[in-house]
Design a protein around this motif. Structure first.
Motif, mmCIF file in Angstrom:
data_model
loop_
_atom_site.group_PDB
_atom_site.id
_atom_site.type_symbol
_atom_site.label_atom_id
_atom_site.label_comp_id
_atom_site.label_asym_id
_atom_site.label_seq_id
_atom_site.Cartn_x
_atom_site.Cartn_y
_atom_site.Cartn_z
ATOM 1 N N MET A 1 -47.452 4.005 21.839
ATOM 2 C CA MET A 1 -47.515 3.069 21.398
ATOM 3 C C MET A 1 -48.282 3.661 19.829
ATOM 4 N N ASN A 2 -48.026 3.140 19.042
ATOM 5 C CA ASN A 2 -48.253 3.272 16.778
ATOM 6 C C ASN A 2 -50.066 3.359 17.053
ATOM 7 N N GLU A 3 -50.401 4.728 17.264
ATOM 8 C CA GLU A 3 -51.898 4.541 17.067
ATOM 9 C C GLU A 3 -52.104 4.076 15.708
ATOM 10 N N GLN A 4 -51.998 4.094 14.476
ATOM 11 C CA GLN A 4 -52.529 4.691 12.945
ATOM 12 C C GLN A 4 -52.726 2.811 13.256
ATOM 13 N N GLU A 314 -50.454 -5.562 13.728
ATOM 14 C CA GLU A 314 -49.576 -5.838 15.039
ATOM 15 C C GLU A 314 -48.156 -6.059 14.437
ATOM 16 N N ALA A 315 -48.293 -6.502 13.192
ATOM 17 C CA ALA A 315 -46.766 -6.938 12.360
ATOM 18 C C ALA A 315 -46.011 -5.299 12.140
ATOM 19 N N MET A 316 -47.330 -4.554 11.461
ATOM 20 C CA MET A 316 -46.488 -3.125 10.822
ATOM 21 C C MET A 316 -46.108 -2.512 12.447
ATOM 22 N N THR A 317 -46.705 -1.925 13.503
ATOM 23 C CA THR A 317 -46.707 -1.676 14.435
ATOM 24 C C THR A 317 -45.302 -2.230 15.219
ATOM 25 N N THR A 318 -45.060 -4.073 15.640
ATOM 26 C CA THR A 318 -44.137 -4.214 16.094
ATOM 27 C C THR A 318 -42.829 -3.435 14.952
ATOM 28 N N ILE A 319 -42.945 -3.912 14.036
ATOM 29 C CA ILE A 319 -41.223 -3.316 12.963
ATOM 30 C C ILE A 319 -41.021 -1.931 13.322
ATOM 31 N N ILE A 320 -42.241 -1.208 13.443
ATOM 32 C CA ILE A 320 -42.246 0.492 13.322
ATOM 33 C C ILE A 320 -41.329 0.849 14.228
ATOM 34 N N GLU A 321 -42.251 -0.078 15.557
ATOM 35 C CA GLU A 321 -41.273 0.544 16.992
ATOM 36 C C GLU A 321 -39.739 -0.372 17.042
ATOM 37 N N SER A 322 -39.475 -1.365 16.889
ATOM 38 C CA SER A 322 -38.309 -1.688 16.271
ATOM 39 C C SER A 322 -37.748 -0.922 16.189
ATOM 40 N N LEU A 323 -38.179 -0.113 15.124
ATOM 41 C CA LEU A 323 -36.768 0.851 13.766
ATOM 42 C C LEU A 323 -36.599 1.767 15.133
ATOM 43 N N THR A 324 -37.597 2.492 15.415
ATOM 44 C CA THR A 324 -37.624 3.334 16.193
ATOM 45 C C THR A 324 -36.816 3.633 17.572
ATOM 46 N N ALA A 325 -36.673 2.331 18.156
ATOM 47 C CA ALA A 325 -35.688 2.278 19.318
ATOM 48 C C ALA A 325 -34.516 2.126 18.775
ATOM 49 N N PHE A 326 -33.887 2.367 17.486
ATOM 50 C CA PHE A 326 -32.684 2.928 17.014
ATOM 51 C C PHE A 326 -32.634 3.685 16.226
ATOM 52 N N PRO A 328 -34.950 6.697 14.546
ATOM 53 C CA PRO A 328 -36.205 7.296 13.954
ATOM 54 C C PRO A 328 -36.411 7.583 12.772
ATOM 55 N N ILE A 329 -34.701 7.900 12.526
ATOM 56 C CA ILE A 329 -34.764 8.346 10.486
ATOM 57 C C ILE A 329 -35.511 6.609 9.587
ATOM 58 N N LEU A 330 -34.639 5.870 10.245
ATOM 59 C CA LEU A 330 -35.310 4.194 9.235
ATOM 60 C C LEU A 330 -36.925 4.391 10.198
ATOM 61 N N ALA A 331 -37.719 4.641 10.424
ATOM 62 C CA ALA A 331 -38.812 4.057 10.917
ATOM 63 C C ALA A 331 -39.649 5.227 10.460
ATOM 64 N N ASP A 332 -38.916 5.936 9.775
ATOM 65 C CA ASP A 332 -39.738 7.381 9.003
ATOM 66 C C ASP A 332 -40.202 7.193 7.830
ATOM 67 N N HIS A 333 -38.971 6.668 7.346
ATOM 68 C CA HIS A 333 -39.072 6.045 6.006
ATOM 69 C C HIS A 333 -38.902 4.728 5.676
ATOM 70 N N ALA A 334 -39.306 3.596 6.731
ATOM 71 C CA ALA A 334 -40.320 3.011 6.669
ATOM 72 C C ALA A 334 -41.808 2.958 6.310
ATOM 73 N N LYS A 335 -42.159 3.388 7.478
ATOM 74 C CA LYS A 335 -43.701 4.054 7.364
ATOM 75 C C LYS A 335 -44.189 4.908 6.190
ATOM 76 N N ARG A 336 -43.289 5.130 5.284
ATOM 77 C CA ARG A 336 -43.225 6.409 3.870
ATOM 78 C C ARG A 336 -44.236 5.171 3.046
ATOM 79 N N VAL A 337 -43.777 4.125 2.999
ATOM 80 C CA VAL A 337 -43.655 2.747 2.209
ATOM 81 C C VAL A 337 -45.693 2.366 2.119
ATOM 82 N N LEU A 338 -46.001 2.157 3.080
ATOM 83 C CA LEU A 338 -47.279 2.368 3.713
ATOM 84 C C LEU A 338 -47.857 3.710 3.423
ATOM 85 N N ASP A 339 -47.663 4.947 3.817
ATOM 86 C CA ASP A 339 -48.117 5.976 3.416
ATOM 87 C C ASP A 339 -48.979 6.638 2.633
#
Length: 592
Positions: A1-4, A314-326, A328-339
């Motif tokens: 589970m994403n702790e961020q 919850e929305a962001m965590t759900t989106i990141i989890e859905s991307l990671t399952a497909f 992880p490269i895409l999930a990391d790109h999505a996280k960059r936008v917020l980070d």
């Protein structure tokens, strides 16, 4: 589970400029001037006999002008978008538009020279252009529609204080609108994004009230907004059809997208042929809601009484989890936008309506704007816009001139992200009622992305022709109402105030005929997702490769590599077949 922990925030633009008034701005504008002067130095040295070595020296200068222009232009547009009432932002945008128009006009000779070369010379030089090759090939597509240098300069100057000013005025007028509606016994003053969050409210009375208020406000300004639209359309016809001799108003957009006219015609025809599929769905939805007939107010009504909301974290965590399952490269790109502070998700007055992603330069994290209200549609929209950001970051190895994909393919990652979100939600939900609601919401969204957008373009085609014939604003409103009635048939009751919906659609003002890109993208992605279901993990590298192309190849080349023939009507029907399967699933008895 994403702790961020993720919270709604306002973006920072300091990665573009530290300040709109400091030395940073002076440094970039001065550098732009230096590069423009360097390009001007080539003017008298250009000829058909130029060597490949010399041409290879020019291309990086063209790329540098593009890079600097995109940086300055992005800051100006993003600062204005975050608060269209900010006079400093508006003044800055005007200043930058003048700087960029000047740079464009002073380097225009190079585009004209390149377009004017014979095919043999252009073919000889093209290999020396590196990753900018497709950009240069694309310029030559416009060769038959290019005017003389003085004419092109006049058009650029005219647009700065003409058509671009009109679209800015449209934004300024409409983003100041306040909508007053009674919710749960309390009168509320809402922005458009806040108002439309109630389009999926469980209460039929609330849904009716918010739509009536939306088009009451737009209808009261319908004459002014309609007049702005007429001027935009006439300008489009005068320049694109009369002066540049395009065969039709929509042919301009097709050439920009590098999509053949017959492909777009086929796409729109297939959408019209399949309108009965969504009409069937709306009849089913009326039955689920206990209604004899769905009203236009009820299109996005939830199927359950309690409207599920999604806190931002919850929305962001759900989106990141859905991307990671497909991937992880895409999930990391999505996280960059917020980070990196590149997401503006706050709801506030003055902020431009809708949602968008602005990918500025290769490797630079894009900026995403949305107004997050916690509804299911907001969750999907957030996944959609982050998909655009992922697409841009996947194409970061390309030139500033080629990392942006064409408009139709630009919807690939965004819509695919929505489908991955749907897959994730269905996998983690066992309640059949909730699963039905999630799937129905996706079909609602597919209607909005495919059929609604296609019918916007069908209206635009008619509206451009009618305006040339001298049609009144009321006649356009009548035509739009007829467009809606064709689209929905007898499946949806249409109220008269929806005649003003067209003046509330920013795309038809700012980017005529843009909207078929959504239909193209959604149907394309449904086909790709079907491949993913068939092929499993082996599909992932193919998909990432499509994104990594960016805009460095034509859409036809990119899709051909993936085994897709976009010229075939059967391909587009295939996308509708996937939607039909979802509707068939919804039509089964609960729990079957």
């Amino acid at each position: 589970m994403n702790e961020q922990i993720y919270e709604p925030e306002r973006w920072s633009l300091t990665d573009l400029l530290r300040s709109p008034t400091g030395k940073d701005l002076e440094r970039f504008t001065a550098h732009l001037e230096e590069v423009v002067v360097a390009l001007e130095g080539w003017r008298d040295r250009l000829s058909e006999g130029i060597s490949k070595v010399e041409f290879a020296e020019i291309v990086p200068l063209i790329e540098e002008v593009g890079e600097l222009s995109r940086r300055l232009g992005a800051y100006a547009s993003l600062w204005f978008a975050e608060d269209t009432t900010n006079q400093d932002a508006l003044a800055f945008r005007g200043r930058i538009e003048k700087v960029l128009t000047d740079a464009q006009n002073r380097t225009l000779f190079l585009d004209l020279w390149w377009k004017g070369l014979d095919d043999e010379t252009a073919a000889r030089l093209l290999p020396a252009s590196g990753d900018a090759a497709y950009y240069l090939e694309s310029l030559r597509r416009f060769r038959p529609h290019t005017l003389s240098e003085p004419e092109e300069k006049l058009i650029n100057l005219k647009d700065e204080n003409g058509i671009e000013a009109l679209t800015s005025l449209y934004d300024m007028i409409t983003t100041r609108f306040t909508f007053r509606v009674e919710i749960d016994g309390e009168e509320k003053a809402l922005t458009r994004s806040e108002l439309m969050a109630y389009a999926s409210d469980p209460s039929p009375e609330v849904r009716e009230a918010i739509y009536k208020e939306l088009y009451r406000v737009y209808g009261e300004e319908g004459t002014i907004l309609g007049q702005v639209y007429q001027h935009i359309v006439r300008n489009w016809a005068d320049e694109k059809v009369t002066l540049r001799r395009f065969s039709s108003p929509i042919a301009v957009r097709n050439l920009v997208n590098d999509i053949p006219d017959p492909v777009v015609e086929t796409l729109l025809e297939v959408c019209q042929e399949n309108r009965g599929l969504f009409q069937r769905y709306f009849r089913l939805k009326a039955n689920w809601l206990g209604m004899k007939q769905l009203r236009r107010y009820d299109l996005y009504a939830p199927l359950s009484e309690s409207a599920r909301t999604y806190p931002f974290d919850e929305a962001m965590t759900t989106i990141i989890e859905s991307l990671t399952a497909f991937s992880p490269i895409l999930a990391d790109h999505a996280k960059r936008v917020l980070d990196e502070g590149h997401l503006d998700s706050e709801v506030r007055l003055g902020k431009i309506g809708g949602a968008f992603c602005h990918g500025v330069l290769p490797g630079m994290t894009p900026w995403v704007l949305t107004s997050y209200n916690g509804k299911g549609n907001d969750l999907s929209t957030l996944a959609h816009e982050l998909g655009h950001a992922m697409h841009a970051l996947m194409a970061s190895d390309h030139s500033p001139l080629t990392f942006h994909s064409s408009l139709p393919l630009a919807e690939t990652a965004s819509v695919f992200s929505e489908i991955l979100l749907l897959k994730h939600q269905l996998q983690h939900e066992s309640d059949p009622l909730v699963r039905r609601d999630i799937l129905a919401r996706f079909v609602d969204g597919s209607y909005a992305t495919v059929m609604r957008q296609a019918y916007f373009v069908l209206f635009e085609r008619e509206a451009h022709a009618l305006i040339e014939e001298g049609a009144t604003i009321d006649a356009l409103a009548e035509r739009y109402l007829a467009n809606l009635k064709e689209q929905f048939g007898d499946a949806v009751e249409m109220s008269d105030e929806f005649r003003w919906e067209w003046v509330s659609i920013p795309h038809i003002y700012a980017v005529p005929f843009y909207c078929y890109a959504y239909s193209f993208g959604q149907l394309l992605v449904l086909s790709l997702y079907r491949q993913y279901k068939d092929e499993g993990e082996t599909f992932v590298p193919k998909y990432l490769k499509i994104l990594a192309h960016g805009g460095a190849k034509s859409p036809q080349e990119i899709l051909s590599e993936a085994g897709i023939d976009m010229t075939a009507a059967s391909f587009w029907h295939g996308g509708f077949n996937v939607l039909k399967g979802m509707i068939d699933e919804l039509d089964k008895p609960m729990g079957a």
